[in-house]
Design a protein around this motif. Structure first.
Motif, PDB file in Angstrom:
ATOM      1  N   ASN B 241       0.857  -1.161   0.000  1.00  0.00           N
ATOM      2  CA  ASN B 241       0.000   0.000   0.000  1.00  0.00           C
ATOM      3  C   ASN B 241       0.905   1.226   0.000  1.00  0.00           C
ATOM      4  N   ILE B 242       0.511   2.273  -0.736  1.00  0.00           N
ATOM      5  CA  ILE B 242       1.396   3.439  -0.771  1.00  0.00           C
ATOM      6  C   ILE B 242       0.589   4.726  -0.904  1.00  0.00           C
ATOM      7  N   THR B 243       1.036   5.767  -0.205  1.00  0.00           N
ATOM      8  CA  THR B 243       0.432   7.092  -0.378  1.00  0.00           C
ATOM      9  C   THR B 243       1.213   7.827  -1.463  1.00  0.00           C
ATOM     10  N   GLY B 244       0.616   8.882  -1.982  1.00  0.00           N
ATOM     11  CA  GLY B 244       1.288   9.660  -3.024  1.00  0.00           C
ATOM     12  C   GLY B 244       2.582  10.271  -2.536  1.00  0.00           C
ATOM     13  N   ASN B 245       2.573  10.784  -1.295  1.00  0.00           N
ATOM     14  CA  ASN B 245       3.800  11.401  -0.790  1.00  0.00           C
ATOM     15  C   ASN B 245       4.915  10.369  -0.614  1.00  0.00           C
ATOM     16  N   GLU B 246       4.551   9.159  -0.171  1.00  0.00           N
ATOM     17  CA  GLU B 246       5.576   8.103  -0.059  1.00  0.00           C
ATOM     18  C   GLU B 246       6.111   7.751  -1.442  1.00  0.00           C
ATOM     19  N   ALA B 247       5.185   7.610  -2.383  1.00  0.00           N
ATOM     20  CA  ALA B 247       5.596   7.231  -3.740  1.00  0.00           C
ATOM     21  C   ALA B 247       6.504   8.301  -4.340  1.00  0.00           C
ATOM     22  N   THR B 248       6.224   9.549  -4.020  1.00  0.00           N
ATOM     23  CA  THR B 248       7.050  10.641  -4.531  1.00  0.00           C
ATOM     24  C   THR B 248       8.465  10.541  -3.961  1.00  0.00           C
ATOM     25  N   ALA B 249       8.539  10.353  -2.646  1.00  0.00           N
ATOM     26  CA  ALA B 249       9.846  10.275  -1.996  1.00  0.00           C
ATOM     27  C   ALA B 249      10.631   9.068  -2.516  1.00  0.00           C
ATOM     28  N   LEU B 250       9.967   7.914  -2.600  1.00  0.00           N
ATOM     29  CA  LEU B 250      10.675   6.718  -3.080  1.00  0.00           C
ATOM     30  C   LEU B 250      11.070   6.872  -4.543  1.00  0.00           C
ATOM     31  N   GLY B 251      10.241   7.581  -5.294  1.00  0.00           N
ATOM     32  CA  GLY B 251      10.568   7.851  -6.695  1.00  0.00           C
ATOM     33  C   GLY B 251      11.844   8.669  -6.810  1.00  0.00           C
ATOM     34  N   LEU B 252      12.011   9.612  -5.899  1.00  0.00           N
ATOM     35  CA  LEU B 252      13.217  10.445  -5.943  1.00  0.00           C
ATOM     36  C   LEU B 252      14.460   9.632  -5.593  1.00  0.00           C
ATOM     37  N   VAL B 253      14.342   8.783  -4.572  1.00  0.00           N
ATOM     38  CA  VAL B 253      15.494   7.951  -4.203  1.00  0.00           C
ATOM     39  C   VAL B 253      15.855   7.041  -5.377  1.00  0.00           C
ATOM     40  N   THR B 254      14.831   6.516  -6.023  1.00  0.00           N
ATOM     41  CA  THR B 254      15.065   5.630  -7.164  1.00  0.00           C
ATOM     42  C   THR B 254      15.684   6.391  -8.336  1.00  0.00           C
ATOM     43  N   ILE B 377       5.982  20.905 -16.920  1.00  0.00           N
ATOM     44  CA  ILE B 377       5.049  20.520 -15.849  1.00  0.00           C
ATOM     45  C   ILE B 377       4.558  19.093 -16.099  1.00  0.00           C
ATOM     46  N   VAL B 378       4.648  18.259 -15.055  1.00  0.00           N
ATOM     47  CA  VAL B 378       4.014  16.938 -15.112  1.00  0.00           C
ATOM     48  C   VAL B 378       3.089  16.791 -13.911  1.00  0.00           C
ATOM     49  N   ALA B 379       2.096  15.912 -14.043  1.00  0.00           N
ATOM     50  CA  ALA B 379       1.142  15.714 -12.943  1.00  0.00           C
ATOM     51  C   ALA B 379       0.733  14.250 -12.862  1.00  0.00           C
ATOM     52  N   PRO B 380       0.935  13.631 -11.700  1.00  0.00           N
ATOM     53  CA  PRO B 380       0.501  12.243 -11.523  1.00  0.00           C
ATOM     54  C   PRO B 380      -1.019  12.171 -11.372  1.00  0.00           C
ATOM     55  N   ALA B 381      -1.574  11.014 -11.733  1.00  0.00           N
ATOM     56  CA  ALA B 381      -3.031  10.845 -11.696  1.00  0.00           C
ATOM     57  C   ALA B 381      -3.506  10.086 -10.466  1.00  0.00           C
ATOM     58  N   THR B 382      -2.625   9.280  -9.881  1.00  0.00           N
ATOM     59  CA  THR B 382      -3.019   8.479  -8.713  1.00  0.00           C
ATOM     60  C   THR B 382      -1.857   8.494  -7.714  1.00  0.00           C
ATOM     61  N   GLU B 385       1.041   6.547  -8.971  1.00  0.00           N
ATOM     62  CA  GLU B 385       1.663   7.115 -10.163  1.00  0.00           C
ATOM     63  C   GLU B 385       2.626   8.252  -9.830  1.00  0.00           C
ATOM     64  N   CYS B 386       2.609   8.722  -8.575  1.00  0.00           N
ATOM     65  CA  CYS B 386       3.594   9.731  -8.184  1.00  0.00           C
ATOM     66  C   CYS B 386       5.006   9.183  -8.411  1.00  0.00           C
ATOM     67  N   PHE B 387       5.156   7.877  -8.285  1.00  0.00           N
ATOM     68  CA  PHE B 387       6.482   7.259  -8.434  1.00  0.00           C
ATOM     69  C   PHE B 387       7.032   7.421  -9.857  1.00  0.00           C
ATOM     70  N   PRO B 388       6.364   6.874 -10.873  1.00  0.00           N
ATOM     71  CA  PRO B 388       6.934   7.041 -12.220  1.00  0.00           C
ATOM     72  C   PRO B 388       6.967   8.500 -12.675  1.00  0.00           C
ATOM     73  N   LEU B 389       5.976   9.298 -12.226  1.00  0.00           N
ATOM     74  CA  LEU B 389       5.939  10.680 -12.723  1.00  0.00           C
ATOM     75  C   LEU B 389       7.039  11.543 -12.126  1.00  0.00           C
ATOM     76  N   VAL B 390       7.430  11.273 -10.889  1.00  0.00           N
ATOM     77  CA  VAL B 390       8.519  12.071 -10.327  1.00  0.00           C
ATOM     78  C   VAL B 390       9.846  11.644 -10.975  1.00  0.00           C
ATOM     79  N   ILE B 391       9.935  10.386 -11.354  1.00  0.00           N
ATOM     80  CA  ILE B 391      11.116   9.936 -12.102  1.00  0.00           C
ATOM     81  C   ILE B 391      11.140  10.623 -13.469  1.00  0.00           C
ATOM     82  N   GLU B 392       9.967  10.732 -14.088  1.00  0.00           N
ATOM     83  CA  GLU B 392       9.867  11.438 -15.369  1.00  0.00           C
ATOM     84  C   GLU B 392      10.279  12.915 -15.206  1.00  0.00           C
ATOM     85  N   ALA B 393       9.862  13.527 -14.092  1.00  0.00           N
ATOM     86  CA  ALA B 393      10.247  14.922 -13.847  1.00  0.00           C
ATOM     87  C   ALA B 393      11.772  15.042 -13.759  1.00  0.00           C
TER      88      ALA B 393
END
Ligand code: SF4
Lengths: 351, 626
Positions: B241-254, B377-382, B385-393
């Motif tokens: 299970n993941i929240t958007g903020n967690e996914a964003t942070a993990l996306g950045l580390v990745t 500008i990019v925007a995640p939808a779920t 999805e914060c994970f792949p979109l922050v990587i895209e950013a």
């Protein structure tokens, strides 16, 4: 994995430091300060002092804000960023934390550093980031053509204060001491030898080195520091602090400072026979002692010049580095797949 | 309570259900919701959640401003939203009832803690009469449970204070809900054991309350049956299970690992973005450098400094912080350095609604800087999805040497969903090169393909150079006030950003490639729009949907897609910002659906709006908006 990018491996080899001369630090840009501006002397001294420090040119970065002084980086043939008004300490902090291998200098002014950027200066100093901050104090806004600055004396008449300012000025030295600075010094643009020595001391300090430089703005505030700049008056208007030595000044080396309680007192004596109760300078004392010395301002006293305080304290970027180093010691803690999985997972089987 | 019931109660199959837990912020509502979510994910349902908490940390107990809520929809099929309104409302006190009751429909279930309906609490909630007695709840199925008393009984004999007992009642309630929806107790009892490892007494009390609640529901007469919601058909794999903020942070580390350079994260505490700072600061082992700055300006300033030094530089905030960062972001536009700016949007203007969601910063990040200042500008939808979109950013920032905005929002940031855990080797390579040859180096020379300037790092001999906020001479990067050069640089910066569109894959269209209505959305409205459109498609309506992840530049095929439909509908949680852009850029007679309540849009209202557009006589459609 190289977490911190270093210079590409195939980079041209560095010339030996010893070979660096003042000329190597002069950029190809035409200097555009007004003729006679105090900034020229400071630039020349910086270019002269750098080679002696033994830091390769490519490892030096100058970061400035906005204002006359902040054009400084363009004229140094090092890396540099001319940023936005007041924010140089913030950018420099980020850069130093990212790249502890660099020597990072901040060039700012009284308006840039103490007005719009006061907050950043405060926090940069109290964190003790390993930055060398040069604050050119000309007590005026030069680039915007002559408005009062936060160091302008009370009652100063300028374009923006035709009846005189009603703002009490801030003293850069006291600001730095109040922010718990580990290195605080003051010097003067015209005294090139002293200026060079102070720059070198600042460069060698570990942590934030804060240097106020009296700088004459010949166009909008000419003569603001003439007492300490002019040959005829400077020895009686300034006192050069030296660690472990009693406070003696004057052309004839016949005047000194002693403390009457918390108040400094000027005493005159026969040259060569200073009284025993002269105040002895200790750079390593607490900031309260340096604060006592900060009372040495003209015209009631000679201006305190030199290093008011120099102590060793934990350095922000070093602490950041060491936290990262100890956290990443074992490779298990650096397993990304583990990190992504987190603590609770479940498997959805192929139906 | 250890005797098993004489006869197991009957089970009723249902597809999906929406439950809302509500109580004082001090009642542990978010924790209860979080546990229910994890357990439900383990049980194999698809789900979506919406935490909804007050801006005050602990508003006076029992009052309306202090009410905290957590809503979850879960089901045996794809679940795209946390549900419009709850089917089941669980309230811990009168204030929670009052704050939520108006959203209920007749026949909905209300489970309430009768022990909290004291005269004092009723007054605090502003109830003149007890709603349990005045018939005002008669259209609902009210299930009154003396939660406090029952918890007290269950914990009899343990050496606990009143407050400690009281704190266990949410686990009793959770136990009831687990029985009602056939959830296992183990995930939560394991969690309790871990969480309260150091205070075994509290661990035991909570676990006991949980089990007692379960047994109570099973044995007493209050529920005739319980519900079964079968596992949802979810793609096979390993999930969490993941929240958007967690996914964003993990996306950045990745992204940092993929780019082989440390992350530098400059941030200043602000709701609802602070959790990203908290999460990132745990990951120093991955070289993450977090910097809690003295203000928003220093946070972005430090990030720009780190970017100059060659790190993956990120700053994160919410709308009010973007206001403060604008000047520095403009500097990054001029310096052409990589910078990722996270904006977890919240209700505005000004301090607005700190804990509520909104999409009203799109035009701010697109236009809110002096001069011609283009940024991607990019925007995640779920949440996931914060994970792949922050990587895209991060990818765009480093490849094109530009600031990139990542527009999340309070709902995405705090909301959660099951997330299929990606493997590092499935993700893009983000490595970029740095120049080293002094003979050919020019700070503002451009890559012919991307128009990016070289990212020359301090420490590279012979590449010493100065950059700054003053206009640059094309190529040399020297300060230039030349009129033609300025015009050229303005255009180059714009072209560089426009060129990012080359990398955007063809826009997927949900539904027919042409038809009556196309619904265009961005950001967190994805679930709502998709659900409404799918419902209408099921009943054969000629409606399609497009959801944008790239907002600047927009995908190159978007204009052509828009032309294929009679009407374009743009639902947004703002007053029509994407709508304005689409109308201006593509001259299409698009219409908006706009609600700015600090809440996600509802499926039902989008459904109604699309229906209304479908019902219009065909000749009216274009002309009325042309
Ligand atoms: S205005 Fe004053 S400070 Fe600025 S360059 Fe001229 S003399 Fe120097």
């Amino acid at each position: 994995m190289p977490d911190i990018p270093q210079a590409p491996a195939d980079a041209a080899s560095t010339p030996v430091n010893a070979a660096l001369t003042r000329k190597d630090l002069v950029s190809d840009q035409t200097v555009r300060w007004c003729p006679g501006c105090g900034d020229y002397a400071i630039l020349a001294q910086a270019q002269k002092a750098m080679p002696a420090l033994g830091v390769p040119r490519e490892k030096i970065v100058f970061i400035s804000g906005i204002g006359c002084s902040s054009r400084f980086p363009y004229y140094m043939n090092t890396y540099g960023i001319h940023t936005i008004h007041g924010r140089a300490p913030a950018l420099a902090t980020g850069l130093k934390c990212a790249r502890p291998d660099l020597q990072v200098w901040v060039v700012t002014g009284d308006g840039d550093g103490l007005s719009i950027g006061g907050n950043h200066l405060l926090h940069c100093i109290r964190r003790n980031v390993d930055l060398k901050i040069l604050l050119f104090n000309n007590r005026i806004y030069g680039l915007t053509k002559g408005q009062a600055s936060p160091t302008s004396e009370l009652g100063k008449r300028t374009k923006s204060s035709p009846l005189g300012t009603i703002d009490r000025p801030v003293d850069p030295i006291r600001f730095a001491l109040g922010s718990n600075a580990t290195f605080v010094a003051r010097t003067v643009d015209t005294d090139v030898e002293h200026l060079g020595r102070i720059l070198e001391r600042a460069a060698r300090h570990k942590g934030t080195a804060f240097v106020e430089i009296f700088q004459n703005c010949i166009v909008f505030n000419d003569g603001a520091f003439k007492d300490v700049e002019e040959r005829a008056t400077r020895d009686d208007s300034g006192i050069k602090l030296e660690h472990g030595k009693p406070l003696i000044f004057g052309k004839g080396k016949n005047r000194g400072i002693r403390m009457n309680g918390l108040k400094p007192e000027v005493v005159t004596f026969e040259a060569g026979k200073p009284p025993a109760d002269l105040f002895v300078h200790d750079e390593k004392a607490g900031s309260e002692v340096a604060y006592l010395l900060s009372q040495l301002c003209g015209p009631a006293y000679p201006w305190a010049l030199g290093v008011l305080r120099a102590v060793e304290e934990p350095v922000y970027d070093e602490m950041m580095e060491s936290q990262i180093r100890s956290a990443s010691e074992d490779s298990i803690s650096r397993d990304i797949d583990k990190l992504l999985a987190g603590a609770d997972t479940w498997e959805v089987a192929v139906p | 309570m250890n005797s098993s019931p004489a006869k197991p109660k009957p089970v009723q199959e249902i597809d999906s259900v929406t439950i809302r837990f509500a109580g004082d912020s001090g009642d542990g509502i978010q924790l209860t919701g979080g546990q229910f979510t994890n357990t439900t994910a383990f049980a194999g349902n698809d789900l979506s959640t919406l935490p909804d908490f007050p801006a005050e940390i602990r508003a006076p107990a029992g009052t309306l401003p202090g009410v905290s809520g957590f809503q979850i929809q879960f089901g045996s099929h794809e679940v795209l939203t946390p549900g419009d309104t709850p089917d089941v409302l669980v309230v811990m006190n009168p204030a929670a009832l009052k704050a939520n009751v108006r959203e209920l429909a007749p026949g909905n279930v209300v489970i309430l803690n009768t022990d909290a309906f004291t005269a004092q609490n009723l007054t605090k909630a502003g109830y003149p009469a007890n709603p349990l007695e005045d018939g005002s709840l008669s259209s609902f199925r009210v299930i009154p449970i003396p939660l406090t008393g029952l918890t007290d009984n269950a914990l009899q004999g343990m050496q606990l204070t009143r407050t400690q007992v009281d704190r266990c009642k949410n686990f009793f309630a959770l136990g009831i809900m687990y029985w009602l929806y056939e959830r296992p107790l183990e995930p939560t009892s394991n969690w309790i054991r871990k969480k309260f490892q150091k205070v075994p007494l509290i661990a035991e009390a909570n676990a006991k309350a949980l089990a007692a609640g379960h047994a109570y529901a099973e044995t007493t007469e209050i529920f005739e049956h319980h519900y079964r919601i079968s596992k949802a058909p979810i793609a096979p794999g390993r999930y969490r299970n993941i929240t958007g903020n967690e996914a964003t942070a993990l996306g950045l580390v990745t992204a940092s690992r993929l780019a082989q350079r440390s992350v530098f994260y400059g941030s200043y505490p602000i709701t609802p973005a602070s959790d990203i700072l908290h999460e990132l600061s745990k990951h120093k082992a991955f070289g993450v450098r977090t910097f809690q700055a003295e203000d928003e300006i220093a946070a972005v300033g430090a990030a720009i400094g780190a970017s100059f030094g060659g790190l993956l530089a990120v700053t994160g905030t919410s709308g009010p912080g973007i206001c403060l960062k604008s000047e520095a972001i403009n500097l990054a536009v001029m310096l052409e350095l990589p910078l990722v700016i996270l904006n977890v949007q919240r209700g505005g203007p000004s301090t607005g609604l700190p804990t509520k969601t909104e999409q009203a910063d799109l035009l701010q990040v697109l236009f809110g800087r002096n001069g011609e200042s283009p940024a991607a500008i990019v925007a995640p939808a779920t949440p996931g999805e914060c994970f792949p979109l922050v990587i895209e950013a991060c990818r765009i920032a480093m490849r094109y040497m530009t600031p990139v905005f990542f527009l999340s929002d309070g709902y995405l940031g705090n909301g959660s969903e099951p997330w299929k855990i990606p493997r590092l080797n499935e993700l893009p390579d983000l490595r970029v090169e740095h120049p080293s040859d002094p003979k050919i180096f020019q700070p503002y020379a451009r890559d012919p393909k991307t128009l990016a300037r070289p990212w020359a790092l301090p420490g590279t001999p012979g590449l010493e150079h100065r950059i700054g906020g003053l206009e640059k001479q094309s190529g040399t990067g020297n300060v230039s006030y030349d009129p033609e050069n300025h015009d050229r640089m303005v255009r180059l910066r714009a072209e560089k950003i426009d060129g990012i569109a080359r990398d955007i894959p063809p826009t997927p269209v949900l539904g027919p490639r042409e038809g009556r209505v196309l619904v265009v959305g961005w950001g967190s409205t994805y679930g709502t729009i998709t659900q409404a459109v799918k419902e209408l498609q099921k009943s054969g309506e000629p409606v399609a949907a497009v959801h944008l992840r790239h907002l600047n530049p927009l995908p190159r095929d978007l204009g052509a897609i828009l032309q294929k439909y009679d009407t374009v509908l743009v639902p947004e949680i703002n007053m029509g910002q994407l709508l304005l852009l689409l109308r201006a850029k593509y001259m299409v007679p698009a219409v908006g659906f706009n609600k700015v309540r600090g809440q996600p849009l509802k499926v039902s209202e989008i459904h109604v709006k699309i229906q209304e557009l479908l019902n219009r006589p065909p000749n009216e459609r274009r002309s009325s908006h042309a």
